[in-house]
Design a protein around this motif. Structure first.
Motif, short mmCIF file in Angstrom:
data_model
loop_
_atom_site.label_atom_id
_atom_site.label_comp_id
_atom_site.label_asym_id
_atom_site.label_seq_id
_atom_site.Cartn_x
_atom_site.Cartn_y
_atom_site.Cartn_z
N ILE A 1 38.04 49.46 86.80
CA ILE A 1 38.20 49.88 86.01
C ILE A 1 38.85 51.42 86.42
O ILE A 1 39.64 51.97 85.92
CB ILE A 1 36.81 50.24 85.32
CG1 ILE A 1 36.34 48.74 84.80
CG2 ILE A 1 37.56 51.00 84.64
CD1 ILE A 1 36.66 48.35 84.19
N TYR B 1 35.65 40.80 80.19
CA TYR B 1 34.35 41.65 79.52
C TYR B 1 34.26 42.83 79.97
O TYR B 1 34.07 43.50 79.07
CB TYR B 1 32.90 40.32 80.52
CG TYR B 1 31.71 40.86 79.65
CD1 TYR B 1 31.64 41.11 78.47
CD2 TYR B 1 30.64 42.02 80.57
CE1 TYR B 1 30.45 41.39 77.71
CE2 TYR B 1 29.90 42.69 80.47
CZ TYR B 1 29.55 42.55 78.97
OH TYR B 1 28.35 43.26 77.97
N ALA B 2 34.50 42.97 81.91
CA ALA B 2 34.65 44.52 81.87
C ALA B 2 35.46 45.75 81.61
O ALA B 2 34.86 46.70 80.86
CB ALA B 2 33.60 44.44 83.19
N SER C 1 33.92 45.39 93.29
CA SER C 1 33.17 46.05 92.27
C SER C 1 34.35 46.18 90.83
O SER C 1 35.37 46.51 91.31
CB SER C 1 32.78 47.01 92.37
OG SER C 1 33.44 48.06 92.20
N MET C 2 33.02 46.32 89.90
CA MET C 2 34.08 46.34 88.39
C MET C 2 34.14 47.73 88.25
O MET C 2 35.05 48.09 87.54
CB MET C 2 33.38 46.05 87.11
CG MET C 2 33.08 44.54 86.63
SD MET C 2 35.18 43.45 87.14
CE MET C 2 34.58 41.50 87.86
N ARG D 1 34.78 46.39 77.43
CA ARG D 1 33.78 46.64 77.38
C ARG D 1 34.12 48.11 77.50
O ARG D 1 33.21 49.64 77.28
CB ARG D 1 32.02 46.66 78.62
CG ARG D 1 31.25 47.20 78.56
CD ARG D 1 30.28 46.80 79.42
NE ARG D 1 30.91 47.36 80.82
CZ ARG D 1 30.21 46.64 81.95
NH1 ARG D 1 29.05 45.84 81.25
NH2 ARG D 1 30.86 46.71 83.12
N GLU D 2 35.06 48.82 78.07
CA GLU D 2 35.50 49.93 78.66
C GLU D 2 36.35 50.35 77.11
O GLU D 2 37.09 51.63 77.23
CB GLU D 2 36.19 49.99 79.47
CG GLU D 2 35.57 49.98 80.85
CD GLU D 2 34.43 51.47 81.20
OE1 GLU D 2 34.30 52.15 80.89
OE2 GLU D 2 33.50 50.56 81.62
N SER E 1 34.21 37.79 83.91
CA SER E 1 34.30 38.64 84.46
C SER E 1 34.85 39.96 83.46
O SER E 1 34.32 41.65 83.19
CB SER E 1 33.34 38.96 85.70
OG SER E 1 32.65 37.73 85.81
#
Length: 229
Positions: A110, A20-21, A105-106, A24-25, A17
């Motif tokens: 981030i 992936y996060a 929380s992602m 994605r950034e 997870s």
């Protein structure tokens, strides 16, 4: 240039997870499932940041952090259980720069990653006087070298950044929120107890008696100041 991040986490669901996060950034990521894999990856390649879980098999996250800090200033963001305050303090003491508590929380993760990377860029690009002296404490801001009473002192990136801030205006009191905002380059400063841990770590390196500090003075209810001696 795309920042390269190593994600070290033994729980596959969390590791995937987080990876992936980050991807994605727009970050480039690699993964490690235990402490020994993490050290092997860090020896084999250069990374801009490490996301490091403290509870790892084969080699603990704190031990990984300790070994990394022996030869690298790469920013380290710890992942720690909400109930393990002592583990969090230990992680900061051995050189981690910041932490996020599980569950997180992602968006928060981030934000922390971006703050640490932005801070690293500012450290590399900041135009400040090359040398600074406050009593027996000497800072070389270009080489990131500190001497205390003529003796070289090894510091983590967070310790150096904290000392650099306090030395900008000796005798000025910096509030905890100001310090954490500077350390993380973010308006979201999280748990300010981390500030006290960073100050304690720095005192251990520049004070003759860290239990009775004379250089970094606590101003009760306000914050901390650096004085010449």
């Amino acid at each position: 240039m795309t920042a390269r991040i190593l994600v070290v986490e033994d729980e596959p669901a969390i590791r995937e997870s987080v990876t992936y996060a980050l991807e994605r950034e727009g970050f480039a990521t690699s993964e490690a499932a235990d402490g020994e894999q993490a050290l092997e990856a860090l020896l084999a390649d250069d990374y801009d940041l490490v996301v490091l879980d403290l509870m790892l098999p084969r080699l603990s996250g704190t031990e990984v952090c300790r070994r990394v800090r022996a030869g690298s200033a790469v920013p380290i963001l710890m992942l720690t259980a909400k109930s393990s305050e002592m583990d969090t303090v230990l992680g900061l003491e051995v050189g981690a720069d910041d932490y996020v508590t599980k569950p997180f929380s992602m968006a928060e993760l981030i934000a922390r990653v971006r703050a640490l990377l932005r801070r690293r860029e500012l450290d590399h690009g900041e135009r400040l006087p090359a040398l600074r002296r406050v009593g027996g404490v000497h800072l070389d801001l270009i080489r990131h070298v500190v001497e205390v009473d003529g003796e070289p002192v090894q510091m983590t990136p967070s310790e150096f950044r904290l000392l650099e801030l306090l030395s900008r205006q000796p005798e000025r009191v910096f509030a905890r929120k100001q310090i954490m905002r500077h350390l993380w380059d973010s308006d979201y400063v999280g748990d300010q107890r981390a500030c006290d841990t960073h100050v304690s770590n720095l005192r251990a390196k520049i004070e003759g008696d860290p239990l009775h500090p004379e250089r970094i003075v606590t101003v009760r209810g306000v914050g901390y100041k650096l004085v010449a001696m």
